[in-house]
Every structure is written in structure tokens, then in C-alpha cells.
Design an enzyme around this catalytic site. Structure first.
Site, PDB file in Angstrom:
ATOM      1  N   HIS A  95       0.849  -1.226  -0.015  1.00 54.38           N
ATOM      2  CA  HIS A  95      -0.051   0.025   0.116  1.00 54.38           C
ATOM      3  C   HIS A  95       0.782   1.250  -0.086  1.00 54.38           C
ATOM      4  O   HIS A  95       1.870   1.126   0.423  1.00 54.38           O
ATOM      5  CB  HIS A  95      -0.901   0.026   0.971  1.00 54.38           C
ATOM      6  CG  HIS A  95      -0.393  -0.033   2.569  1.00 54.38           C
ATOM      7  ND1 HIS A  95       0.312  -0.873   3.321  1.00 54.38           N
ATOM      8  CD2 HIS A  95       0.011   1.235   3.369  1.00 54.38           C
ATOM      9  CE1 HIS A  95       0.937  -0.594   4.333  1.00 54.38           C
ATOM     10  NE2 HIS A  95       0.563   0.908   4.296  1.00 54.38           N
ATOM     11  N   ASP A  97       0.416   5.086   1.678  1.00 55.64           N
ATOM     12  CA  ASP A  97      -0.340   5.583   2.887  1.00 55.64           C
ATOM     13  C   ASP A  97      -1.302   6.756   2.460  1.00 55.64           C
ATOM     14  O   ASP A  97      -1.241   7.433   1.548  1.00 55.64           O
ATOM     15  CB  ASP A  97       0.330   6.333   3.795  1.00 55.64           C
ATOM     16  CG  ASP A  97       1.362   5.086   4.559  1.00 55.64           C
ATOM     17  OD1 ASP A  97       0.721   4.013   4.730  1.00 55.64           O
ATOM     18  OD2 ASP A  97       2.346   5.701   5.085  1.00 55.64           O
ATOM     19  N   HIS A 255       4.794   0.326   0.437  1.00 50.77           N
ATOM     20  CA  HIS A 255       5.468  -0.587   1.158  1.00 50.77           C
ATOM     21  C   HIS A 255       4.490  -1.715   1.805  1.00 50.77           C
ATOM     22  O   HIS A 255       3.218  -1.625   1.773  1.00 50.77           O
ATOM     23  CB  HIS A 255       5.893   0.299   2.610  1.00 50.77           C
ATOM     24  CG  HIS A 255       4.816   0.800   3.152  1.00 50.77           C
ATOM     25  ND1 HIS A 255       4.367   2.189   2.689  1.00 50.77           N
ATOM     26  CD2 HIS A 255       4.225   1.001   4.245  1.00 50.77           C
ATOM     27  CE1 HIS A 255       3.568   2.619   3.639  1.00 50.77           C
ATOM     28  NE2 HIS A 255       3.561   2.015   4.530  1.00 50.77           N
ATOM     29  N   ARG A 270       4.640   6.258  14.093  1.00 47.27           N
ATOM     30  CA  ARG A 270       4.403   7.006  12.787  1.00 47.27           C
ATOM     31  C   ARG A 270       3.975   8.227  13.029  1.00 47.27           C
ATOM     32  O   ARG A 270       2.959   8.739  13.544  1.00 47.27           O
ATOM     33  CB  ARG A 270       3.653   5.986  12.024  1.00 47.27           C
ATOM     34  CG  ARG A 270       3.780   6.514  10.263  1.00 47.27           C
ATOM     35  CD  ARG A 270       2.885   5.699   9.535  1.00 47.27           C
ATOM     36  NE  ARG A 270       1.608   6.245   9.571  1.00 47.27           N
ATOM     37  CZ  ARG A 270       0.447   5.854   8.881  1.00 47.27           C
ATOM     38  NH1 ARG A 270       0.836   4.512   8.312  1.00 47.27           N
ATOM     39  NH2 ARG A 270      -0.391   6.373   8.722  1.00 47.27           N
TER      40      ARG A 270
END
Length: 277
Positions: A95, A97, A255, A270
Site C-alpha cells: 500500500h 499511505d 510498502h 509513525r
């Protein structure tokens, strides 16, 4: 500061620098390397949540609180990505983000807090390299297409649960929350706003279909393109250590989290940076 490329198309290890103590010339070098290598890796970084946010702000405005992911109580824009005993990770997908937003994020910064003894690597793929691997006639065709991106992949995941509505009916929390984030349309091919390079802008987690195309034909084409992303020669794989940081360009990469560690405790923080403009 030393910058060592890790593969032909994507990834570099940056050494002899502390991200919490960057002067402007050092950040400029890192930003240039970020544009060139698409994902940068750092070892042995000490970052408080506030320093993590301040680092993100050097790249741009920080994204709002994620609608599903947990976050730190005293720093809501720092997302917690965590596995605990009895709570293993869900199914993993390649995917990019936040492509379910009208303006997907510019970059993400992930900082490892606690890790299992083995496993838990992350793999990044260069979507610029995927694009460059396509024949010219297919590139011309793909430039004419647009994709529908949506939050559907979170339904039934560990971030979902059943809740009772006003009528007493059970419904998915994610499905209900997703009404605030209707599907969006993005071109299948985008031009990077800083480098000008073209990139294939799709991902198997959030790209639901190709606009104006029959469902089976759409899925067949998407699957063909998704398969290219899995080409090892277009990827870089990173083995996390406590204190490691990854900074990736969300505009031209995908990623994939390798979930090979069961429910062994693992925790990363994150911070995600908004798109420019």
C-alpha cells in the site's frame, strides 16, 4: 554524514547523524537524498514524540489524527503501530499511505520502539521503477486512466468492531466512519511534484477499481500492475532495530509489512506529513 545506496532503484542508509539534532545544511542533504532514493533508513535514533513531530514538520504540515489507528495520548498525531500478545497483526497488503484522501500524504516517518527477536521487516517498492519497466504503448494507455481509492480495506480488520446504531442494529465501525471519507479518484499515473518524474499511483489496499472500466477487466489490469510491484529487483527490504527510523516518499513508493512474528510484542511510532499545497 554518510549516505549509502542499498539497491539499484530504491533505498539508502544514512549514517553518522542524529535526526533530533539536524542543522539546516544537514537537513537539506537528507531531503535531497529522500528525493533521490525515495526511502531513507537511520539506525540508533533517539527521538521523543515531540522531536519526532518536529522532524516531520521540517518536511511539511503534519497529517490530522488517523480515523482508526491508535495514537499517543499526549501527541495525537503520533500513530502507534503495535502488536501485543493475543493481538497479532492482520493481513498485510502492499500500500501507499492515505490514498483514500483527496490529497494523499507526502511522506511518513516511522520510529521503532520495541521489536520481536526476529521477523517484522518492511519492504518498499519504487513505483517510479515499476512505471519505467512498462512498455511505452502501455504507458500511453495508462496515462488516460483514473482509479477509485477507498477505505474499504479496513473493514473486518483489527481496527474494526461492531457497534450499535440508533435503531439497535449492529454495524461495522469502519463502514460507518468511512461515510466521512467518501471514495476519491486519482490518475493512475502522477508526476512527482518535486522531481517531475512519472510514477504509477495505485496500490492493492486502497485502489478499488479503474473508472469507466468493466469490473473484471479493471481487476485484471490492476492485478497485472500489482504483480509488478512484487518484483524483488524493484524493492528494498529493511530489518528493523530498536531506534531505527525510516523516512519514505509516499508519492512514489509502496510498502509492505512482513507479518512473520505472530503475536510477539512489536511497537513503532509513525508521523505522517501532508501533501504540499
Amino acid at each position: 554524514m554518510k549516505i549509502q545506496p542499498l539497491s539499484t532503484h530504491i533505498g539508502a542508509l544514512v549514517e553518522d547523524v542524529q535526526l533530533a539534532q539536524l542543522d539546516d545544511p544537514s537537513f537539506a542533504r537528507i531531503h535531497n537524498a529522500f528525493l533521490e532514493h525515495q526511502v531513507l533508513f537511520f539506525r540508533d535514533q533517539v527521538l521523543t514524540p515531540q522531536e519526532h513531530l518536529e522532524l516531520g514538520k521540517r518536511f511539511g504540515e503534519i497529517e490530522a489524527v488517523h480515523p482508526f489507528f491508535p495514537h499517543l495520548e499526549d501527541a495525537e498525531q503520533v500513530v502507534i503501530i503495535e502488536t501485543a500478545r493475543g493481538n497479532p497483526p492482520g493481513e498485510s497488503f502492499w500500500h501507499t499511505d492515505l490514498t483514500w484522501q483527496e490529497k494523499p500524504s507526502k511522506c511518513s516517518i516511522l520510529h521503532a520502539q520495541h521489536l520481536p527477536p526476529t521477523g517484522g521487516d518492511t519492504i518498499w517498492a519504487s513505483m517510479q521503477a515499476v512505471w519505467q519497466a512498462l512498455p511505452e504503448n502501455q504507458k500511453a494507455y495508462l496515462r488516460t486512466l483514473k482509479g477509485l481509492h477507498a477505505l474499504h480495506a479496513f473493514e473486518g480488520s483489527r481496527y474494526d468492531h461492531q457497534e450499535t446504531d440508533h435503531s439497535g442494529n449492529q454495524q461495522s465501525y469502519v463502514a460507518n466512519k468511512s461515510k466521512q471519507y467518501p471514495p476519491v479518484i486519482h490518475p493512475l499515473v502522477k508526476q512527482h511534484p518535486e522531481t517531475g518524474k512519472e510514477t504509477l499511483f495505485i496500490n492493492e489496499q486502497f485502489t478499488r477499481s479503474i473508472i469507466g472500466m468493466e469490473e473484471k477487466t479493471s481487476q485484471a489490469l490492476l492485478n497485472e500492475l500489482f504483480e509488478l510491484t512484487r518484483s524483488p529487483e524493484l524493492q528494498v527490504r529493511f530489518q528493523w532495530q530498536v531506534g531505527s527510523v525510516a523516512i519514505w516518499d509516499n508519492r512514489n513508493t509502496q510498502h509492505y509489512a512482513v507479518t512473520d512474528y505472530g503475536d510477539q510484542p512489536r511497537r513503532l511510532h509513525r508521523v505522517t506529513v501532508c501533501a504540499d499545497g
